[in-house]
Design a protein around this motif. Structure first.
Motif, PDB file in Angstrom:
ATOM      1  N   GLU A 242       0.811  -1.214   0.000  1.00  0.00           N
ATOM      2  CA  GLU A 242       0.000   0.000   0.000  1.00  0.00           C
ATOM      3  C   GLU A 242       0.847   1.268   0.000  1.00  0.00           C
ATOM      4  OE1 GLU A 242      -2.812   0.003   3.131  1.00  0.00           O
ATOM      5  OE2 GLU A 242      -3.899  -1.761   2.427  1.00  0.00           O
ATOM      6  N   VAL A 243       2.016   1.218   0.584  1.00  0.00           N
ATOM      7  CA  VAL A 243       2.873   2.395   0.683  1.00  0.00           C
ATOM      8  C   VAL A 243       4.231   2.074   0.076  1.00  0.00           C
ATOM      9  CG1 VAL A 243       3.940   4.072   2.232  1.00  0.00           C
ATOM     10  CG2 VAL A 243       1.672   3.131   2.783  1.00  0.00           C
ATOM     11  N   TYR A 244       4.713   2.984  -0.816  1.00  0.00           N
ATOM     12  CA  TYR A 244       6.021   2.818  -1.457  1.00  0.00           C
ATOM     13  C   TYR A 244       6.904   3.999  -1.062  1.00  0.00           C
ATOM     14  CZ  TYR A 244       3.528  -0.609  -4.295  1.00  0.00           C
ATOM     15  OH  TYR A 244       2.790  -1.680  -4.709  1.00  0.00           O
ATOM     16  N   GLY A 245       8.072   3.673  -0.543  1.00  0.00           N
ATOM     17  CA  GLY A 245       8.995   4.720  -0.152  1.00  0.00           C
ATOM     18  C   GLY A 245       9.649   5.379  -1.355  1.00  0.00           C
ATOM     19  N   ALA A 246      10.457   6.378  -1.109  1.00  0.00           N
ATOM     20  CA  ALA A 246      11.117   7.123  -2.186  1.00  0.00           C
ATOM     21  C   ALA A 246      11.962   6.179  -3.038  1.00  0.00           C
ATOM     22  CB  ALA A 246      11.993   8.224  -1.595  1.00  0.00           C
ATOM     23  N   GLY A 247      11.744   6.243  -4.363  1.00  0.00           N
ATOM     24  CA  GLY A 247      12.492   5.417  -5.300  1.00  0.00           C
ATOM     25  C   GLY A 247      11.918   4.032  -5.528  1.00  0.00           C
ATOM     26  N   ALA A 248      11.009   3.541  -4.667  1.00  0.00           N
ATOM     27  CA  ALA A 248      10.414   2.209  -4.851  1.00  0.00           C
ATOM     28  C   ALA A 248       9.337   2.253  -5.928  1.00  0.00           C
ATOM     29  CB  ALA A 248       9.825   1.721  -3.538  1.00  0.00           C
ATOM     30  N   ARG A 249       9.372   1.283  -6.829  1.00  0.00           N
ATOM     31  CA  ARG A 249       8.409   1.256  -7.920  1.00  0.00           C
ATOM     32  C   ARG A 249       7.200   0.376  -7.567  1.00  0.00           C
ATOM     33  NH1 ARG A 249      11.814   0.850 -13.635  1.00  0.00           N
ATOM     34  NH2 ARG A 249      12.976   2.845 -13.372  1.00  0.00           N
ATOM     35  N   PRO A 250       5.999   0.907  -7.717  1.00  0.00           N
ATOM     36  CA  PRO A 250       4.799   0.110  -7.438  1.00  0.00           C
ATOM     37  C   PRO A 250       4.684  -1.066  -8.412  1.00  0.00           C
ATOM     38  CG  PRO A 250       4.286   2.454  -7.455  1.00  0.00           C
ATOM     39  CD  PRO A 250       5.669   2.319  -7.991  1.00  0.00           C
ATOM     40  N   THR A 251       4.321  -2.216  -7.887  1.00  0.00           N
ATOM     41  CA  THR A 251       4.142  -3.426  -8.681  1.00  0.00           C
ATOM     42  C   THR A 251       2.734  -3.964  -8.459  1.00  0.00           C
ATOM     43  OG1 THR A 251       6.485  -3.953  -8.440  1.00  0.00           O
ATOM     44  CG2 THR A 251       5.050  -5.736  -9.166  1.00  0.00           C
ATOM     45  N   PHE A 252       2.105  -4.415  -9.551  1.00  0.00           N
ATOM     46  CA  PHE A 252       0.733  -4.915  -9.478  1.00  0.00           C
ATOM     47  C   PHE A 252       0.630  -6.254 -10.196  1.00  0.00           C
ATOM     48  CE2 PHE A 252       0.783  -0.297  -9.750  1.00  0.00           C
ATOM     49  CZ  PHE A 252       0.083   0.069  -8.611  1.00  0.00           C
ATOM     50  N   LEU A 253      -0.336  -7.067  -9.744  1.00  0.00           N
ATOM     51  CA  LEU A 253      -0.691  -8.314 -10.420  1.00  0.00           C
ATOM     52  C   LEU A 253      -2.090  -8.141 -11.003  1.00  0.00           C
ATOM     53  CD1 LEU A 253       0.510 -11.224  -8.088  1.00  0.00           C
ATOM     54  CD2 LEU A 253       1.494 -10.474 -10.257  1.00  0.00           C
ATOM     55  N   VAL A 254      -2.189  -8.338 -12.325  1.00  0.00           N
ATOM     56  CA  VAL A 254      -3.474  -8.262 -13.018  1.00  0.00           C
ATOM     57  C   VAL A 254      -3.921  -9.680 -13.353  1.00  0.00           C
ATOM     58  CG1 VAL A 254      -4.708  -7.370 -15.012  1.00  0.00           C
ATOM     59  CG2 VAL A 254      -2.881  -6.010 -13.967  1.00  0.00           C
TER      60      VAL A 254
ATOM     61  N   HIS B 290      -0.016   4.534  -2.004  1.00  0.00           N
ATOM     62  CA  HIS B 290       0.576   5.838  -1.663  1.00  0.00           C
ATOM     63  C   HIS B 290       2.055   5.861  -2.034  1.00  0.00           C
ATOM     64  CE1 HIS B 290      -3.084   6.449   0.765  1.00  0.00           C
ATOM     65  NE2 HIS B 290      -2.872   5.220   1.202  1.00  0.00           N
ATOM     66  N   LEU B 291       2.491   6.996  -2.555  1.00  0.00           N
ATOM     67  CA  LEU B 291       3.905   7.227  -2.842  1.00  0.00           C
ATOM     68  C   LEU B 291       4.488   8.162  -1.789  1.00  0.00           C
ATOM     69  CD1 LEU B 291       3.917   7.748  -6.739  1.00  0.00           C
ATOM     70  CD2 LEU B 291       4.266   5.635  -5.446  1.00  0.00           C
ATOM     71  N   ARG B 292       5.688   7.853  -1.338  1.00  0.00           N
ATOM     72  CA  ARG B 292       6.361   8.705  -0.359  1.00  0.00           C
ATOM     73  C   ARG B 292       7.564   9.372  -1.008  1.00  0.00           C
ATOM     74  NH1 ARG B 292       2.250   8.489   1.857  1.00  0.00           N
ATOM     75  NH2 ARG B 292       1.762   7.518   3.860  1.00  0.00           N
TER      76      ARG B 292
ATOM     77  N   SER C 241       2.157  -9.471 -14.442  1.00  0.00           N
ATOM     78  CA  SER C 241       2.781  -8.567 -13.476  1.00  0.00           C
ATOM     79  C   SER C 241       3.157  -7.263 -14.189  1.00  0.00           C
ATOM     80  CB  SER C 241       4.027  -9.216 -12.864  1.00  0.00           C
ATOM     81  OG  SER C 241       4.679  -8.325 -11.999  1.00  0.00           O
ATOM     82  N   MET C 242       2.860  -6.145 -13.544  1.00  0.00           N
ATOM     83  CA  MET C 242       3.133  -4.842 -14.130  1.00  0.00           C
ATOM     84  C   MET C 242       3.854  -3.970 -13.111  1.00  0.00           C
ATOM     85  SD  MET C 242       2.170  -1.415 -14.319  1.00  0.00           S
ATOM     86  CE  MET C 242       0.600  -1.333 -13.521  1.00  0.00           C
ATOM     87  N   GLU C 243       4.915  -3.306 -13.570  1.00  0.00           N
ATOM     88  CA  GLU C 243       5.666  -2.394 -12.711  1.00  0.00           C
ATOM     89  C   GLU C 243       5.583  -0.980 -13.278  1.00  0.00           C
ATOM     90  OE1 GLU C 243      10.185  -2.000 -12.626  1.00  0.00           O
ATOM     91  OE2 GLU C 243       9.820  -3.159 -10.780  1.00  0.00           O
ATOM     92  N   TRP C 244       5.325  -0.018 -12.409  1.00  0.00           N
ATOM     93  CA  TRP C 244       5.237   1.382 -12.830  1.00  0.00           C
ATOM     94  C   TRP C 244       6.518   2.093 -12.411  1.00  0.00           C
ATOM     95  CZ3 TRP C 244       2.661   5.783  -9.744  1.00  0.00           C
ATOM     96  CH2 TRP C 244       2.635   6.950 -10.513  1.00  0.00           C
ATOM     97  N   ASP C 245       7.091   2.838 -13.340  1.00  0.00           N
ATOM     98  CA  ASP C 245       8.355   3.528 -13.073  1.00  0.00           C
ATOM     99  C   ASP C 245       8.176   4.875 -12.371  1.00  0.00           C
ATOM    100  OD1 ASP C 245       7.289   5.069 -15.062  1.00  0.00           O
ATOM    101  OD2 ASP C 245       8.911   4.758 -16.509  1.00  0.00           O
ATOM    102  N   ARG C 246       6.950   5.160 -11.925  1.00  0.00           N
ATOM    103  CA  ARG C 246       6.615   6.384 -11.185  1.00  0.00           C
ATOM    104  C   ARG C 246       6.699   7.636 -12.056  1.00  0.00           C
ATOM    105  NH1 ARG C 246       8.202   5.730  -4.944  1.00  0.00           N
ATOM    106  NH2 ARG C 246       7.665   7.957  -4.987  1.00  0.00           N
TER     107      ARG C 246
END
Length: 223
Positions: A112-124, A221-223, A180-185
């Motif tokens: 739910e929360v990604y720290g600075a520089g961490a890329r969100p990852t999702f499973l569709v 959330h992005l931090r 699996s999908m990764e977002w580069d922010r």
């Protein structure tokens, strides 16, 4: 002496008469008992009603008749009706394009929360609930993953797609297709003219779209 003998003869006479009377009464009682015990069903029912000493509840025959009269006998079971199991329609042949109503879309974030520089990852996930195998396009144009923040459209897989952007997959009934999908922010746009900027810290929502289908929202959330 004669007077005493006369009295003795009188006693013997009356004893004999009493013995005969008692014997007659015994015979009458035995005959009455035999007649009452040999009576048929209806007569016994009548005697039980008129005699205060008879108890209808102790007679199994009367108890059964009373049960039937009150309608408490076991009802005759009705024949059960078995509904036919729905089968595939003749037009639903394996290998045809999936109907939207047979597909279920879902999206799950890694956290739910990604720290600075961490890329969100999702499973569709796409699941075929139809009766037979079908084919679906799960390419970046047909199956769009979109990220928004409020009314601001931040990123989408349909932006800047090169080539046809199609990916046909065979979906077996009940077997999920997982991507699996990764977002580069970074933000994206339909024009792809300039270098995209990095998304700011905040709250974002991810959704999968496929034709008229929508997955539940995934909030992170992005931090």
């Amino acid at each position: 002496m004669r007077g005493d003998g006369g009295d003795g003869d009188g006693d013997v006479y009356w004893r004999r008469r009493m013995s005969v009377l008692i014997a007659v009464l015994v015979v009458v009682a035995v005959v009455a008992w035999a007649c009452s015990s040999g009576a048929d069903g209806p007569e016994r029912t009548s005697n039980a009603e008129t005699s205060p000493s008879a108890s209808p509840s102790t007679d199994p025959l009367l108890a059964g008749l009373r049960t039937l009269a009150l309608g408490t006998a076991t009802p005759t079971p009705k024949p059960s009706v078995t509904k036919a199991t729905p089968s595939a329609k003749p037009s639903q042949r394996a290998g045809q394009p999936c109907a939207e109503g047979d597909l279920v879309l879902s999206l799950q974030g890694e956290q739910e929360v990604y720290g600075a520089g961490a890329r969100p990852t999702f499973l569709v996930t796409v699941v075929n609930t139809g009766p037979v195998m079908c084919k679906a396009d799960v390419g970046p144009r047909a199956m769009e993953i979109r990220i928004t923040s409020g009314d601001d459209r931040i990123w989408s897989t349909v932006d800047c797609v090169s080539g046809p952007g199609t990916d046909m997959k065979e979906l077996q009934r009940g077997v999920p297709y997982v991507r699996s999908m990764e977002w580069d922010r970074r933000r994206s746009s339909e024009t792809c003219g300039t270098q995209s900027s990095e998304a700011l810290p905040g709250t974002y929502v991810a959704v999968v779209r496929m034709g008229g289908l929508r997955s539940p929202k995934g909030v992170f959330h992005l931090r």
